[in-house]
Scaffold this active site. Sequence first.
Site, short mmCIF file in Angstrom:
data_model
loop_
_atom_site.label_atom_id
_atom_site.label_comp_id
_atom_site.label_asym_id
_atom_site.label_seq_id
_atom_site.Cartn_x
_atom_site.Cartn_y
_atom_site.Cartn_z
N LYS A 96 9.96 11.43 53.32
CA LYS A 96 9.19 10.18 53.22
C LYS A 96 7.69 10.43 53.33
CE LYS A 96 8.11 9.62 57.79
NZ LYS A 96 6.84 9.20 58.42
N THR A 125 5.92 4.08 55.74
CA THR A 125 4.92 5.14 55.59
C THR A 125 4.21 5.07 54.24
OG1 THR A 125 6.35 6.51 56.96
CG2 THR A 125 4.53 7.61 55.90
#
Length: 331
Positions: free
Chosen positions: A185, A242
């Site tokens: 991620k 994120t």
Amino acid sequence: MKISILGAGAWGTALAVQAAARHEALLWARDAAAVAEMAATRRNARYLPDAELPSNLAVSADLQAAIEHGREGLIVVATPMAALRSMLALLPDGASVLWLCKGFEAGTGLLGHEIAREVQPRLRAGILSGPSFAQEVAAGLPTALVAASEDEALTQAAVAAFHGDRLRVYTSADPVGVEVGGAVKNVMAIAVGASDGLKAGLNARAALITRGLAEMLRLGLALGARAETFMGLSGMGDLVLTATGDLSRNRRVGMLLADGKALPQILAELGHVAEGVYSAPTVLARARERGVEMPITEAVVAVLEGRLGAADAVDLLMGRQARPEAQLPPA
């Protein structure tokens, strides 16, 4: 419970603040001067200046004393991935340990649970992960995390340590999937940050997040993870946060790359570790070892290494040959 948090960066400090509400918590930092300042001001001025350290939270620069404090309770390693191996090597046999760092180890390409198995196979070991900005956790804003380990007793200890009214802790028996999600991620957040910095639009953002999730899933399955893990907090949840949250350092790296800034300048401006920068080449290497196609990751690595501009990377991804959208395997 006695809890030791080894590493006083933003995330370690935030978790220590939460732990101190109900437990005997100790926060360790390497810098003795920084520890003295924290003890005097009850603030971590460098990493989390807006959070007040509870009066009952002990702070120390004595690593052995910190390890001993959590020996019969819980030890949390809150260092960057580069220091995980050396920290685990110092822990006593049979200790219960969770780490917060996300990524693959540079050089070896190992995930945290693989490092633990190699360095300290008798540790009761796992990871605490999920969509969480340190500032919000320290402020007591609602957050959900996942504790992952093959040791069910350890995940229950994580729940006992940190689960509360404003911080929910779920459990998982799939540390591989949780760690792959946490590593990949960060790379995808750089890609989305670059796209947003180029003002490529919300459609492009959604496409990158969705196809980034597909890359994460493909690599995870190749490494032995469970598909359903990537639909959860450490997969989709952490990716969305994120990639889109303005507090994300990895997203910020991508946006600054889109502005044409050089990577060394960007890292100097950040002043904190952006794990995606260091994880991206290793993620790509592990993918190639397993024959896993990860075009977004390849583009991010090319931009980070200066072989491709951010705008050219977006054009390259959009110009790929049309193909069927891969379906997720059944859970």
